[in-house]
Scaffold this active site. Structure first.
Site, PDB file in Angstrom:
ATOM      1  N   PRO A  51       0.818  -1.214   0.000  1.00 44.98           N
ATOM      2  CA  PRO A  51       0.000   0.000   0.000  1.00 44.98           C
ATOM      3  C   PRO A  51       0.854   1.268   0.000  1.00 44.98           C
ATOM      4  CG  PRO A  51      -0.840  -1.578   1.588  1.00 44.98           C
ATOM      5  CD  PRO A  51       0.479  -2.103   1.118  1.00 44.98           C
ATOM      6  N   GLU A  52       0.544   2.170  -0.925  1.00 48.43           N
ATOM      7  CA  GLU A  52       1.213   3.458  -0.990  1.00 48.43           C
ATOM      8  C   GLU A  52       0.169   4.543  -0.754  1.00 48.43           C
ATOM      9  OE1 GLU A  52       4.044   3.914  -4.204  1.00 48.43           O
ATOM     10  OE2 GLU A  52       4.161   1.751  -4.502  1.00 48.43           O
ATOM     11  N   LYS A  80       1.738   7.309   4.375  1.00 47.10           N
ATOM     12  CA  LYS A  80       1.158   5.973   4.413  1.00 47.10           C
ATOM     13  C   LYS A  80       0.460   5.674   5.742  1.00 47.10           C
ATOM     14  CE  LYS A  80       4.856   4.225   1.397  1.00 47.10           C
ATOM     15  NZ  LYS A  80       5.923   3.205   1.248  1.00 47.10           N
ATOM     16  N   ARG A 122      15.339  -2.348  -3.876  1.00 49.44           N
ATOM     17  CA  ARG A 122      14.013  -2.550  -4.440  1.00 49.44           C
ATOM     18  C   ARG A 122      14.093  -2.763  -5.943  1.00 49.44           C
ATOM     19  NH1 ARG A 122       9.921  -0.900  -1.247  1.00 49.44           N
ATOM     20  NH2 ARG A 122       8.773  -2.364  -2.562  1.00 49.44           N
TER      21      ARG A 122
END
Length: 263
Positions: free
Chosen positions: A2-3, A59, A250
């Site tokens: 979730p961003e 967030k 990432r």
């Protein structure tokens, strides 16, 4: 993961499901998602109180009870917030259930439990818990954005994802924004020109507006996000084969033609 757009969607779920409603019951099915608060304390603090207008910072989701404590939620890699009925079947990863108004139930659902729920007693406690967060990516103005990035020597993708610099951006958004701005993820933030910083800010704002409207980072054909998981991904803008690498640990996707190295 979730961003910012996802969490803004969860904020809307909380607003429609629980705003103005009395918390009648708090059922903690897995205390492993509670951070710094016991099951008993969470129940005592929230049961009988009403949730007011929820807020979001990056967030983080903030569920205030007005003049009472504030519940802070972070969704980690796999968290969600869903609204249902108290009689609905409980799912395997439903960790905490909030029955509100008698006929609705707000559920914190999370498979991996990397983050969780905090309880802030007052505004000072909220500020302490969010103290390491930078300005929200949707709220930051251009000058503040340029000043924050130009003072950082790290790679621009790493800087964009650093929550102490800018709150809300994750892996998908960072790749999408940099592709739209024509900037390679490995460029040093401090090397960007003022024109490049302004372009980056403009595309961040546009991308966030579209993603918030969709409730996620949408995998559209016209977006980089729509092709990053293809077996043989090509750039939706120029048709060049997309490259894959790692930045700050990432997985990173970028176009060698649309995003020159700037050297």
């Amino acid at each position: 993961m979730p961003e910012l757009p996802d969490v803004e969607g969860f904020r809307k779920v909380l607003e429609s499901c629980a705003k103005g409603r009395v918390v009648q019951r708090v059922d903690v099915r897995d205390a492993g998602v509670l951070r710094g608060v016991s099951v008993r304390r969470l129940r005592d603090a929230l049961e009988g109180r009403r949730f007011t207008e929820p807020q979001r910072h990056g967030k983080w989701l903030l569920a205030s009870t007005g003049d009472g404590p504030t519940l802070l939620l972070h969704f980690g890699m796999t968290g969600r917030l869903v609204c249902g009925h108290p009689d609905d079947a409980v799912q395997a990863h439903d960790r905490v259930l909030f029955t509100v108004g008698g006929d609705r139930q707000l559920r914190y659902r999370d498979q991996r439990k990397l983050q969780g729920l905090w309880l802030a007693e007052d505004d000072c406690d909220v500020a302490r818990l969010l103290g390491r967060q930078g300005p929200d990516a949707m709220a930051v103005d251009g000058k503040e954005f340029e000043a924050a990035l130009s003072s950082r020597r790290g790679r621009v993708k790493s800087v964009l994802m650093d929550q102490s610099v800018l709150a809300g951006l994750g892996n998908l958004l960072a790749d999408e924004i940099l592709w739209r701005a024509g900037l390679r993820p490995t460029r040093r933030a401090s090397d960007l020109t003022q024109a490049e910083l302004r372009r980056l800010y403009t595309h961040m704002r546009r991308t966030l507006r579209s993603a918030v409207a969709a409730g996620c980072v949408p995998p559209r054909d016209s977006w980089l996000t729509g092709h990053r998981d293809d077996p043989y991904p090509v750039c939706p803008r120029c048709g060049e084969t997309l490259r894959r690498s790692r930045v700050a640990g990432r997985g990173t996707v970028w176009c060698p033609r649309c995003q020159p190295d700037g050297s």
